[in-house]
Design a protein around this motif. Structure first.
Motif, PDB file in Angstrom:
ATOM      1  N   PRO A 331       0.812  -1.232   0.000  1.00 52.29           N
ATOM      2  CA  PRO A 331       0.000   0.000   0.000  1.00 52.29           C
ATOM      3  C   PRO A 331       0.835   1.266   0.000  1.00 52.29           C
ATOM      4  O   PRO A 331       0.376   2.314  -0.467  1.00 52.29           O
ATOM      5  N   ARG A 332       2.062   1.187   0.491  1.00 50.74           N
ATOM      6  CA  ARG A 332       2.902   2.384   0.526  1.00 50.74           C
ATOM      7  C   ARG A 332       3.280   2.857  -0.871  1.00 50.74           C
ATOM      8  O   ARG A 332       3.623   4.031  -1.055  1.00 50.74           O
ATOM      9  N   ALA A 333       3.191   1.961  -1.844  1.00 50.57           N
ATOM     10  CA  ALA A 333       3.537   2.344  -3.219  1.00 50.57           C
ATOM     11  C   ALA A 333       2.605   3.430  -3.748  1.00 50.57           C
ATOM     12  O   ALA A 333       2.989   4.231  -4.605  1.00 50.57           O
ATOM     13  N   VAL A 334       1.368   3.450  -3.241  1.00 54.85           N
ATOM     14  CA  VAL A 334       0.405   4.470  -3.674  1.00 54.85           C
ATOM     15  C   VAL A 334       0.085   5.449  -2.545  1.00 54.85           C
ATOM     16  O   VAL A 334      -0.893   6.201  -2.619  1.00 54.85           O
ATOM     17  N   GLY A 335       0.878   5.430  -1.488  1.00 48.30           N
ATOM     18  CA  GLY A 335       0.674   6.361  -0.387  1.00 48.30           C
ATOM     19  C   GLY A 335      -0.429   5.976   0.562  1.00 48.30           C
ATOM     20  O   GLY A 335      -0.878   6.802   1.374  1.00 48.30           O
TER      21      GLY A 335
END
Length: 541
Positions: A331-335
């Motif tokens: 999920p961190r890939a899209v903030g």
């Protein structure tokens, strides 16, 4: 003017400001459109379609103001409009002139590509429609503009008369259009149909001598396949996709450009924007949602609050070992972020992960985890729900740890409503707070717009002298759920209160035999949590 050079590489073309604004209930001021455009530029889109100058006064003003107020770093502004009218000289057509006057470097023309629409809606011949496309594109290209053509109703038209629809595409390409966009205007196509039609079109274009014509895709979601259809088109060789942030648009919406960007980059390996830009996706999507007053749905792919939320205890046990076991991407890939939902399905693993999310390391607290899991299940059985009430869960956790903050002691409260002589309904509440440790007892009486508002007002008045910070906390939303409606007026009630202020935003829950009792519990939790998270120390009560 110097001819506008085409932008190389893959095109992310956003049409939120034009097609997206056709959504029911969505209306953008010029200031809104400028603000959204800035966020779209942050997202890294290639083109921003600003609207239809000449046809919509607000859009004409947008382009006029954009020239002096809008500084774009990654995106190019596009104006949308139609081909010349039937029987009108292109140089004399007022709509075409308005497109030129907009000063937009790129102009996207909508053209009929379904012969049934040509004869039925435009009430002209197929040959005249082809002339309208050729002449308008050539005229604008001759003025140095980059021109795209949206082939409206392309897919339905191709099914009905592939030869004519192909001739519209050829007319645009031969006149100098940089991209011809294949539009599923009615949104009824399925992925396999999109693939088959694009392959057929390519074959026909090749036979006509235009095998390298650059094609784009514009899909609507009426069949629930807008994103899937667009990705299918990309697999078929298309490198220009159109869509709207958060899937805005009329009827069921356009293809969600946010979802497509994430899918293309994370799933299909296309490097469209820098990693740090992709990590801003969730923030940008929500910022635009606030501007247009259409918040991102919680279940939105990638950027929704529930996109990486986990509820079942089985999931939580696996996630504790390896988060990737139950998540399709980081999920961190899209903030965004992983979130644990506490419910009656929660086991010890769920609560341990939720505690970690809230800043508590419960790894070596097996007895505490067992008590918490048992308490949550018991309380949810009586009507509580902590799925959307993280603040109330944190207070419950603190209580089990013996660390619950006690800023004030409620001695008693009451609320009454009565009808005045003039027929108006009056509400009054009394709140009594016990000794604060310094010999001070507080009694406050307040009126309000209903008994719950009166209670809230009285409690705020009672706390104000001890905690001036209370004025910075504002109850923003209030939701009521009747849990066992078959009990009629004797039904159990659950209330969810949303509070913001002092740099915080959180939800608390209350359950009671009536709406007033449930509301009081949620409000008390809200002020307790707000004071606690603001770093204040308890008064010793």
């Amino acid at each position: 003017m110097t001819p506008v050079a085409p932008i190389p590489g893959f095109h992310l073309y956003d049409t939120t400001l034009r097609d997206g604004s056709q959504q029911e209930g969505l209306s953008l001021s010029v200031a809104d459109k400028l603000a959204v455009a800035r966020h779209l530029d942050e997202l890294g889109v290639t083109y921003i379609e600003g609207g239809w100058p000449g046809a919509v006064p607000r859009d004409t003003e947008f382009f006029a103001r954009a020239a002096g107020e809008l500084e774009l770093h990654t995106a190019r502004l596009a104006a949308f409009g139609s081909t010349r009218k039937a029987g009108v000289d292109v140089a004399e057509d007022a709509q075409v002139r308005a497109l030129v006057d907009s000063a937009a470097p790129t102009i996207t023309l909508v053209a009929k590509s379904d012969l049934r629409h040509v004869t039925g809606a435009l009430r002209t011949s197929g040959e005249e429609n082809l002339a309208m496309v050729r002449e308008t594109v050539a005229h604008l290209v001759g003025l140095g503009r980059e021109v795209f053509v949206d082939a409206e109703h392309f897919f339905d038209g191709f099914v009905d008369d592939p030869a004519y629809t192909t001739s519209v595409v050829l007319a645009a390409v031969e006149a100098g259009a940089g991209v011809v966009v294949l539009c599923d205007t009615n949104g009824g196509m399925l992925p396999h149909q999109v693939a088959e039609i694009i392959a057929d079109l390519r074959s026909r274009l090749g036979a006509a001598g235009s095998p390298q014509a650059r094609l784009g895709i514009h899909t609507h979601n009426d069949s629930g396949c807008a994103v899937a259809n667009a990705l299918t088109a990309v697999r078929a060789g298309i490198d220009h996709i159109q869509g709207c942030v958060n899937g805005y648009g009329e009827r069921t919406g356009n293809a969600d450009l946010v979802t497509m960007l994430a899918d293309l980059q994370l799933k299909m390996g296309l490097e469209l924007v820098p990693e740090e830009t992709l990590a801003e996706t969730t923030r940008v999507a929500h910022a635009i949602g606030e501007i247009v007053n259409m918040p991102v749905t919680t279940r939105a792919p990638y950027v929704g609050a529930s996109a990486f939320a986990h509820k079942a205890g089985l999931h939580a046990s696996a996630i504790r070992v390896d988060p990737d076991l139950y998540q399709h991407t980081d999920p961190r890939a899209v903030g965004n972020d992983m979130r644990m939902i506490i419910s009656d399905m929660a086991g010890r693993a769920s609560i341990e992960l939720k505690g970690r999310e809230l800043g508590f390391d419960l790894t070596d607290e097996p007895d505490l985890l067992t008590r918490l899991a048992t308490t949550v299940k018991q309380r949810e059985a009586t009507g509580y729900s902590y799925e959307a009430a993280d603040a109330s869960f944190e207070l419950l956790l603190l209580d089990e740890m013996g660390r619950v903050p006690r800023f004030f002691e409620v001695e008693s409260w009451r609320a009454t409503s009565y009808q005045a002589r003039d027929g108006s309904l009056e509400s009054e509440a009394t709140v009594k707070l016990g000794d604060d440790g310094r010999g001070t007892r507080v009694v406050e009486i307040a009126e309000g717009n209903g008994p719950v508002n009166a209670l809230d007002t009285a409690l705020r008045q009672a706390l104000r002298s001890r905690f001036p910070l209370i004025d910075r906390l504002e109850l923003q939303d209030f939701k009521v759920r009747i849990l066992d409606a078959h009990h009629g007026t004797d039904a159990t009630t659950r209330v969810l209160v949303s509070t913001a202020g002092a740099g915080l935003e959180f939800q608390t829950v209350g359950v009671g035999a009536n709406i007033i009792e449930a509301s009081w519990e949620a409000i008390v939790d809200a002020y307790t949590y707000g004071l606690h998270k603001s770093g204040l120390h308890t008064s010793g009560v």
